[in-house]
Design a protein around this motif. Structure first.
Motif, PDB file in Angstrom:
ATOM      1  N   CYS A   4      12.822  30.433 -64.130  1.00  0.00           N
ATOM      2  CA  CYS A   4      11.953  30.459 -62.958  1.00  0.00           C
ATOM      3  C   CYS A   4      12.323  31.684 -62.135  1.00  0.00           C
ATOM      4  O   CYS A   4      13.513  31.962 -61.919  1.00  0.00           O
ATOM      5  CB  CYS A   4      12.143  29.187 -62.150  1.00  0.00           C
ATOM      6  N   ALA A   5      11.317  32.402 -61.688  1.00  0.00           N
ATOM      7  CA  ALA A   5      11.541  33.605 -60.901  1.00  0.00           C
ATOM      8  C   ALA A   5      10.726  33.533 -59.617  1.00  0.00           C
ATOM      9  O   ALA A   5       9.590  33.041 -59.611  1.00  0.00           O
ATOM     10  CB  ALA A   5      11.138  34.839 -61.702  1.00  0.00           C
ATOM     11  N   VAL A   6      11.316  34.042 -58.541  1.00  0.00           N
ATOM     12  CA  VAL A   6      10.696  33.941 -57.211  1.00  0.00           C
ATOM     13  C   VAL A   6      10.689  35.304 -56.537  1.00  0.00           C
ATOM     14  O   VAL A   6      11.683  36.049 -56.601  1.00  0.00           O
ATOM     15  CB  VAL A   6      11.466  32.938 -56.332  1.00  0.00           C
ATOM     16  N   GLU A   7       9.602  35.609 -55.883  1.00  0.00           N
ATOM     17  CA  GLU A   7       9.548  36.779 -55.020  1.00  0.00           C
ATOM     18  C   GLU A   7       8.957  36.358 -53.681  1.00  0.00           C
ATOM     19  O   GLU A   7       7.886  35.761 -53.619  1.00  0.00           O
ATOM     20  CB  GLU A   7       8.715  37.908 -55.620  1.00  0.00           C
ATOM     21  N   VAL A   8       9.670  36.680 -52.609  1.00  0.00           N
ATOM     22  CA  VAL A   8       9.245  36.326 -51.276  1.00  0.00           C
ATOM     23  C   VAL A   8       9.732  37.391 -50.314  1.00  0.00           C
ATOM     24  O   VAL A   8      10.854  37.889 -50.452  1.00  0.00           O
ATOM     25  CB  VAL A   8       9.813  34.923 -50.881  1.00  0.00           C
ATOM     26  N   PRO A   9       8.912  37.843 -49.360  1.00  0.00           N
ATOM     27  CA  PRO A   9       7.498  37.512 -49.240  1.00  0.00           C
ATOM     28  C   PRO A   9       6.671  38.198 -50.324  1.00  0.00           C
ATOM     29  O   PRO A   9       7.146  39.141 -50.966  1.00  0.00           O
ATOM     30  CB  PRO A   9       7.143  38.052 -47.845  1.00  0.00           C
ATOM     31  N   GLY A  39      16.594  28.343 -49.431  1.00  0.00           N
ATOM     32  CA  GLY A  39      17.241  29.498 -48.840  1.00  0.00           C
ATOM     33  C   GLY A  39      16.519  29.983 -47.605  1.00  0.00           C
ATOM     34  O   GLY A  39      15.329  29.749 -47.411  1.00  0.00           O
ATOM     35  N   SER A  40      17.267  30.689 -46.785  1.00  0.00           N
ATOM     36  CA  SER A  40      16.745  31.106 -45.480  1.00  0.00           C
ATOM     37  C   SER A  40      15.570  32.075 -45.614  1.00  0.00           C
ATOM     38  O   SER A  40      14.612  31.989 -44.845  1.00  0.00           O
ATOM     39  CB  SER A  40      17.866  31.725 -44.658  1.00  0.00           C
ATOM     40  N   ILE A  41      15.654  32.998 -46.557  1.00  0.00           N
ATOM     41  CA  ILE A  41      14.555  33.957 -46.716  1.00  0.00           C
ATOM     42  C   ILE A  41      13.300  33.229 -47.163  1.00  0.00           C
ATOM     43  O   ILE A  41      12.201  33.491 -46.679  1.00  0.00           O
ATOM     44  CB  ILE A  41      14.930  35.060 -47.719  1.00  0.00           C
ATOM     45  N   PHE A  42      13.461  32.305 -48.083  1.00  0.00           N
ATOM     46  CA  PHE A  42      12.321  31.546 -48.580  1.00  0.00           C
ATOM     47  C   PHE A  42      11.724  30.690 -47.471  1.00  0.00           C
ATOM     48  O   PHE A  42      10.498  30.600 -47.317  1.00  0.00           O
ATOM     49  CB  PHE A  42      12.756  30.681 -49.757  1.00  0.00           C
ATOM     50  N   ASP A  43      12.562  30.087 -46.677  1.00  0.00           N
ATOM     51  CA  ASP A  43      12.085  29.224 -45.608  1.00  0.00           C
ATOM     52  C   ASP A  43      11.353  30.002 -44.520  1.00  0.00           C
ATOM     53  O   ASP A  43      10.530  29.441 -43.783  1.00  0.00           O
ATOM     54  CB  ASP A  43      13.257  28.462 -44.988  1.00  0.00           C
ATOM     55  N   ALA A  44      11.655  31.288 -44.403  1.00  0.00           N
ATOM     56  CA  ALA A  44      11.075  32.090 -43.326  1.00  0.00           C
ATOM     57  C   ALA A  44       9.673  32.594 -43.638  1.00  0.00           C
ATOM     58  O   ALA A  44       9.011  33.151 -42.752  1.00  0.00           O
ATOM     59  CB  ALA A  44      11.985  33.273 -43.031  1.00  0.00           C
ATOM     60  N   HIS A  45       9.216  32.402 -44.867  1.00  0.00           N
ATOM     61  CA  HIS A  45       7.909  32.931 -45.248  1.00  0.00           C
ATOM     62  C   HIS A  45       7.058  31.860 -45.920  1.00  0.00           C
ATOM     63  O   HIS A  45       7.568  31.018 -46.662  1.00  0.00           O
ATOM     64  CB  HIS A  45       8.076  34.105 -46.217  1.00  0.00           C
ATOM     65  N   GLU A  98      18.942  34.600 -48.145  1.00  0.00           N
ATOM     66  CA  GLU A  98      19.210  34.396 -49.566  1.00  0.00           C
ATOM     67  C   GLU A  98      18.237  33.359 -50.112  1.00  0.00           C
ATOM     68  O   GLU A  98      17.645  32.584 -49.358  1.00  0.00           O
ATOM     69  CB  GLU A  98      20.666  33.926 -49.766  1.00  0.00           C
ATOM     70  N   VAL A  99      18.050  33.409 -51.410  1.00  0.00           N
ATOM     71  CA  VAL A  99      17.152  32.473 -52.093  1.00  0.00           C
ATOM     72  C   VAL A  99      17.885  31.890 -53.297  1.00  0.00           C
ATOM     73  O   VAL A  99      18.484  32.627 -54.074  1.00  0.00           O
ATOM     74  CB  VAL A  99      15.863  33.173 -52.554  1.00  0.00           C
TER      75      VAL A  99
END
Length: 131
Positions: free
Chosen positions: A99-104, A26-32, A1-2
Motif C-alpha cells: 500500500c502506498a500513500v501520497e498526501v496531500p 499520522g499527523s501529516i495524513f490527519d492534516a489533509h 509523519e505517515v
C-alpha cells in the motif's frame, strides 16, 4: 509523519478470495483531506506493478488489466482505511502487495498509478495463490 500498515494476506486456493486492508495514520495524513492511495504488487523476479488506486476527492478507480473484474478497491474515509477485495484469485496473483500513500494530493485529481508519485509505503503483505 505517515504510517502505512497492510494486512489480510495469506495462502488461498485458486478461485478463492482475500481482502487486504491498508490502515493509514499520522499527523501529516490527519492534516489533509486530499490524498491518493494505491495498491502495488511485486512477484518474485518481477518488477513492482500497480494494481489499483483511489483518491479521497475523485471517484475514479483505475485497475490493472490483469485484475479488472476480479479486484475492487474501496475506502472508509472515516476510518482512513483502504481495502482491496480480491476475488477469483489466480496463481499469477501471487505477490507481495504494498500500500502506498501520497498526501496531500490535490483536490479533484485522479489517483496516481506510478510508484514515483508515492512517498509513504507499507511493508507489504504476502498473497500466495495455490493451483
Amino acid at each position: 509523519e505517515v504510517q502505512v500498515v497492510e494486512s489480510g494476506g495469506g495462502l488461498v486456493q485458486a478461485g478463492g478470495s482475500l481482502r487486504l486492508s491498508c490502515v493509514v495514520s499520522g499527523s501529516i495524513f490527519d492534516a489533509h483531506d486530499d490524498y491518493s492511495i494505491a495498491w502495488f504488487r511485486q512477484a518474485p523476479g518481477k518488477e513492482r506493478e500497480v494494481v489499483s488506486c483511489i483518491s479521497s476527492t475523485d471517484g475514479r478507480t483505475p485497475y490493472a488489466d490483469s485484475v479488472k473484474g476480479r479486484f475492487t478497491i474501496s475506502s472508509d474515509n472515516g476510518k482512513k482505511v483502504v481495502y482491496l477485495q480480491m476475488n477469483n484469485l489466480k496463481p499469477e496473483d501471487t505477490a507481495n502487495y504494498y500500500c502506498a500513500v501520497e498526501v496531500p494530493w490535490g483536490v479533484g485529481l485522479e489517483c496516481g498509478v506510478f510508484q514515483f508519485e508515492y512517498e509513504y509505503w507499507g511493508q507489504g503483505t504476502q498473497v500466495t495463490v495455490s493451483s
